[in-house]
Scaffold this motif. Structure first.
Motif, PDB file in Angstrom:
ATOM      1  N   GLY A 213      32.967  33.007  44.795  1.00  0.00           N
ATOM      2  CA  GLY A 213      34.356  33.837  44.881  1.00  0.00           C
ATOM      3  C   GLY A 213      34.898  33.712  43.094  1.00  0.00           C
ATOM      4  N   SER A 214      34.311  33.123  42.163  1.00  0.00           N
ATOM      5  CA  SER A 214      34.546  33.304  40.886  1.00  0.00           C
ATOM      6  C   SER A 214      34.204  34.615  40.272  1.00  0.00           C
ATOM      7  CB  SER A 214      34.007  32.415  40.141  1.00  0.00           C
ATOM      8  OG  SER A 214      32.640  32.403  39.964  1.00  0.00           O
ATOM      9  N   ILE A 215      35.394  35.060  39.202  1.00  0.00           N
ATOM     10  CA  ILE A 215      35.046  36.398  38.422  1.00  0.00           C
ATOM     11  C   ILE A 215      34.789  36.129  37.192  1.00  0.00           C
ATOM     12  CG2 ILE A 215      36.036  38.538  38.235  1.00  0.00           C
ATOM     13  CD1 ILE A 215      37.686  38.090  40.662  1.00  0.00           C
ATOM     14  N   TRP A 216      33.662  36.615  36.552  1.00  0.00           N
ATOM     15  CA  TRP A 216      33.328  36.379  35.288  1.00  0.00           C
ATOM     16  C   TRP A 216      33.356  37.674  34.548  1.00  0.00           C
ATOM     17  CZ3 TRP A 216      32.611  31.582  32.963  1.00  0.00           C
ATOM     18  CH2 TRP A 216      32.479  30.535  33.764  1.00  0.00           C
ATOM     19  N   LEU A 217      33.756  37.679  33.037  1.00  0.00           N
ATOM     20  CA  LEU A 217      33.732  38.716  32.142  1.00  0.00           C
ATOM     21  C   LEU A 217      32.853  38.420  31.180  1.00  0.00           C
ATOM     22  CD1 LEU A 217      35.214  41.221  30.972  1.00  0.00           C
ATOM     23  CD2 LEU A 217      36.515  40.097  29.751  1.00  0.00           C
ATOM     24  N   ILE A 242      27.116  37.798  22.523  1.00  0.00           N
ATOM     25  CA  ILE A 242      27.686  37.986  23.868  1.00  0.00           C
ATOM     26  C   ILE A 242      28.149  36.872  24.412  1.00  0.00           C
ATOM     27  CG2 ILE A 242      27.015  38.537  26.429  1.00  0.00           C
ATOM     28  CD1 ILE A 242      25.051  40.702  25.391  1.00  0.00           C
ATOM     29  N   TYR A 243      29.467  36.959  25.001  1.00  0.00           N
ATOM     30  CA  TYR A 243      30.287  35.725  25.395  1.00  0.00           C
ATOM     31  C   TYR A 243      30.346  35.893  26.845  1.00  0.00           C
ATOM     32  CZ  TYR A 243      31.027  34.597  20.369  1.00  0.00           C
ATOM     33  OH  TYR A 243      30.551  34.278  19.224  1.00  0.00           O
ATOM     34  N   ALA A 244      31.066  34.791  27.564  1.00  0.00           N
ATOM     35  CA  ALA A 244      31.466  35.161  28.823  1.00  0.00           C
ATOM     36  C   ALA A 244      32.662  34.088  28.914  1.00  0.00           C
ATOM     37  CB  ALA A 244      30.354  34.755  29.967  1.00  0.00           C
ATOM     38  N   VAL A 245      33.593  34.657  29.839  1.00  0.00           N
ATOM     39  CA  VAL A 245      34.983  33.666  30.197  1.00  0.00           C
ATOM     40  C   VAL A 245      35.204  34.236  31.681  1.00  0.00           C
ATOM     41  CG1 VAL A 245      36.336  35.749  29.514  1.00  0.00           C
ATOM     42  CG2 VAL A 245      37.236  33.499  29.514  1.00  0.00           C
ATOM     43  N   ARG A 246      35.742  33.201  32.392  1.00  0.00           N
ATOM     44  CA  ARG A 246      36.008  33.201  33.892  1.00  0.00           C
ATOM     45  C   ARG A 246      37.462  33.747  33.781  1.00  0.00           C
ATOM     46  NH1 ARG A 246      36.281  28.708  38.623  1.00  0.00           N
ATOM     47  NH2 ARG A 246      37.226  30.188  40.303  1.00  0.00           N
ATOM     48  N   LEU A 247      37.607  34.944  34.568  1.00  0.00           N
ATOM     49  CA  LEU A 247      39.036  35.488  34.976  1.00  0.00           C
ATOM     50  C   LEU A 247      39.591  34.878  36.194  1.00  0.00           C
ATOM     51  CD1 LEU A 247      37.900  39.202  34.179  1.00  0.00           C
ATOM     52  CD2 LEU A 247      39.157  37.413  32.706  1.00  0.00           C
ATOM     53  N   ASP A 248      40.808  34.900  36.330  1.00  0.00           N
ATOM     54  CA  ASP A 248      41.573  34.614  37.451  1.00  0.00           C
ATOM     55  C   ASP A 248      41.433  35.745  38.459  1.00  0.00           C
ATOM     56  OD1 ASP A 248      43.164  36.884  37.066  1.00  0.00           O
ATOM     57  OD2 ASP A 248      45.117  35.560  36.753  1.00  0.00           O
ATOM     58  N   ASP A 249      41.831  35.562  39.711  1.00  0.00           N
ATOM     59  CA  ASP A 249      41.352  36.418  40.908  1.00  0.00           C
ATOM     60  C   ASP A 249      42.759  37.302  41.232  1.00  0.00           C
ATOM     61  OD1 ASP A 249      42.346  34.690  42.299  1.00  0.00           O
ATOM     62  OD2 ASP A 249      40.652  34.424  43.718  1.00  0.00           O
ATOM     63  N   ALA A 250      43.852  36.821  40.671  1.00  0.00           N
ATOM     64  CA  ALA A 250      45.039  37.516  41.246  1.00  0.00           C
ATOM     65  C   ALA A 250      44.945  38.964  41.240  1.00  0.00           C
ATOM     66  CB  ALA A 250      46.281  36.992  40.410  1.00  0.00           C
ATOM     67  N   TRP A 251      44.479  39.584  40.169  1.00  0.00           N
ATOM     68  CA  TRP A 251      44.492  41.069  39.913  1.00  0.00           C
ATOM     69  C   TRP A 251      43.527  41.851  41.218  1.00  0.00           C
ATOM     70  CZ3 TRP A 251      39.705  43.281  38.810  1.00  0.00           C
ATOM     71  CH2 TRP A 251      38.613  42.342  38.501  1.00  0.00           C
ATOM     72  N   TRP A 252      42.383  40.962  41.277  1.00  0.00           N
ATOM     73  CA  TRP A 252      41.527  41.445  42.480  1.00  0.00           C
ATOM     74  C   TRP A 252      42.141  41.492  43.628  1.00  0.00           C
ATOM     75  CZ3 TRP A 252      37.491  44.503  41.950  1.00  0.00           C
ATOM     76  CH2 TRP A 252      36.556  44.662  43.008  1.00  0.00           C
ATOM     77  N   ARG A 253      43.072  40.502  44.303  1.00  0.00           N
ATOM     78  CA  ARG A 253      43.602  40.322  45.331  1.00  0.00           C
ATOM     79  C   ARG A 253      44.681  41.135  45.579  1.00  0.00           C
ATOM     80  NH1 ARG A 253      45.672  35.962  46.099  1.00  0.00           N
ATOM     81  NH2 ARG A 253      45.370  34.826  44.131  1.00  0.00           N
TER      82      ARG A 253
END
Length: 574
Positions: A213-217, A242-253
């Motif tokens: 369920g996690s979303i990563w950029l 190249i880097y990564a960060v976790r996003l919240d999921d409010a935008w997706w829901r």
């Protein structure tokens, strides 16, 4: 007038593409590419039954980002306009450098999310995100939405995503340099006199949705403002990593798609208070950002030095002082697989070297967690130029499963750009991708010759209807109903008349013109053909059959009008 019947017939190649028991010998070739598309991101869209490609370039005047569709991942049709109207109604936030689009579909809400990079040039905006109003190359990532894969996409808000990545340990040597910032300090000692801390400009977004369920950029830290001292070469080299960060999921829901993506709470303001005595703005006229968000390093030369990434560390001398000494890591794509013991393996492909250079290529790294650490493969680069095949500057692609059927044994393809010559533009190419998690292997199938189409394209169907007294419009479709662009150089109709003398037949894309045909027995035949690699026999008739081991239903006769069209025989009465 005469009764005309269209039939697509014959056989040549034995390579097959199949779906639900149907096989076809239709193939594609990477020779003589026809579609100009840079930084392509490709996805399968079940609603329209075709593949959609989004490109940095290719948009018409007044639009941003080109869009192309394909029934087979090989022959493409350019859509009119583009993804985003370059106007106020689209809530444009950036000033230029609109790059590297990617599109994701939420089946639950019905919204398409379009991520892309853009650059601020307005000093006030630049300062708001990077502290300094003259910050070099102030790139950010924005998101637009649409109910259709073809757009038009409208920005959720007139600003980039809610993310302020900050590097508290970076010595900002730009503050010791003069525009155009080509010459860094000559020694590490001098560079270490620069103050600590900088905000990170970033491009090339790639969103990964993990099964927990996690979303990563994943993104590329733009090379600007990232001079790294190289003891190996005794000089500063400006790098993109190249880097990564976790996003919240409010935008997706959000069922209304009105929520902007934001950094997850675990990364928000992770560098607060670092470095000590940091000033948030240059002066009162240019208030700077107040947050200092975190990130995870994924790909850099320091984390895994590889010689092939050093193609441009002497560019300053080679260009007579017009280019910087640089390394690039960009254009990443991440997929997840499980090994035979059930352990997760994350594979990340990335591109390195200058996109303008023939040396642009693709490598990969792997990890047991989405956040890493990632290990570069010793086999890198796994995709690079091949002058013997007239392929140069290979890279910045995306991974797509045949018909989007993502699974452990999915048939994967890497659709990317390359150049047919060192001076040509960037065209869209396609390569079969193989992933073996037990051996931590990623590799490509052959890029030359007649290549197998993805699963699910067959069976083809063909239909025609008169458009005038002497012309017929012919349509060829894939199994999913997607239409082939018959004007694309990879497709062709071959037409002729039997039962009449003096008939003249010509084909223009999907239209067949006939003149001089008389007699009640005159019949028009049409075959669908695919371009071949072999220039001495450049076209192959397409055939297909149903069932493995079943008798092939190759169309070699014309059915009377009263009989129904058989799905495998590609026949239709006009």
């Amino acid at each position: 007038m005469f009764k005309a019947i269209v039939a697509a017939v014959a056989s040549f190649l034995h390579i097959q593409a199949a779906t639900a028991g149907w096989t076809s010998d239709a193939t594609y070739t990477n020779a003589k590419p026809a579609t100009l598309a840079a930084d392509p991101y490709v996805r399968w869209d079940a609603k329209t039954g075709q593949y959609w490609a989004y490109s940095t370039d290719g948009a018409e005047d007044g639009w941003l980002f080109g869009i192309y569709t394909s029934p087979d991942l090989a022959t493409w049709h350019k859509q009119p306009g583009g993804a985003i109207r370059n106007s106020n109604e689209s809530r444009i936030w950036a000033n230029d450098w609109f790059w590297a689009p990617e599109c994701y579909y939420n089946e639950k809400t019905g919204w398409y999310f379009f991520f892309y990079a853009g650059r601020y040039t307005d000093p006030q905006k630049v300062a708001a995100y990077f502290k300094y109003p003259d910050f070099e190359e102030a790139s950010k990532v924005g998101v637009a939405v649409s109910r259709s894969p073809g757009g038009p996409f409208i920005n959720i808000d007139q600003k980039p995503i809610d993310y302020f990545p900050f590097d508290p340990d970076y010595r900002d040597v730009n503050l010791l340099m003069s525009p155009p910032y080509l010459v860094p300090p000559a020694t590490l000692v001098e560079g270490n006199t620069a103050p600590l801390g900088t905000y990170i400009p970033f491009i090339d977004p790639n969103v990964f949705f993990d099964d927990d369920g996690s979303i990563w950029l994943f993104f590329s830290r733009n090379a600007y403002r990232n001079w790294v001292w190289s003891a190996e070469f005794a000089r500063y080299v400006e790098e993109s990593n190249i880097y990564a960060v976790r996003l919240d999921d409010a935008w997706w829901r959000d069922p209304h798609a009105r929520t902007m993506p934001a950094v997850h709470a675990s990364f928000r303001d992770a560098h607060k208070g670092e470095p000590k005595d940091w000033q948030t703005s240059v002066n009162a006229s240019f208030p700077g950002p107040t947050r200092k968000d975190g990130w995870v390093p994924v790909i850099s030369y320091k984390l895994g030095p590889q010689v092939w990434e050093n193609a441009h560390v002497y560019d300053y001398e080679a260009s007579q002082g017009t280019r910087k000494n640089r390394r690039w890591s960009e254009g990443s794509t991440t997929i997840k697989r499980r090994d035979s013991a059930g352990n997760a393996v994350y594979f990340l492909t990335y591109s390195a070297n200058n996109f303008e250079s023939p040396d642009y290529g693709v490598g990969y790294a792997y990890a047991s967690k989405v956040s890493g650490p990632y290990t570069k493969s010793p086999s890198n680069p796994i995709l690079s130029q091949d002058p013997s095949k007239s392929i140069y500057s290979t890279g910045h692609g995306s991974i797509v499963a045949a018909q989007g059927k993502e699974s452990g044994n999915a048939e994967l393809f890497y659709t990317h750009h390359a150049r047919p010559s060192t001076s040509a533009g960037r065209y869209l190419y396609n390569a079969r991708l193989f992933v073996e998690p037990d051996s931590l292997y990623v590799g490509f199938g052959p890029s030359a010759g007649d290549l197998r189409l993805p699963r699910g394209v067959a069976p083809f169907s063909i239909a025609a209807k008169p458009s005038s007294a002497s012309a017929w419009d012919v349509t060829v479709r894939s199994a999913s109903g997607a239409e082939f662009d018959l004007a694309n150089p990879g497709n062709r109709l071959l037409a002729w008349v039997e039962g009449a003398t003096g008939a003249q037949v010509s084909v223009q894309g999907s239209t067949v013109h006939v003149s001089g045909a008389t007699g009640s027995n005159a019949k028009l035949y049409v075959r669908y053909q695919r371009a071949r690699w072999n220039e001495t026999e450049p076209w192959a008739n397409v055939s297909q059959s149903s069932g493995i081991g079943a008798k092939a239903q190759f169309v070699q006769t014309v059915l009377p009008l009263s009989r129904h069209q058989k799905r495998g025989e590609l026949e239709e009465e006009l």
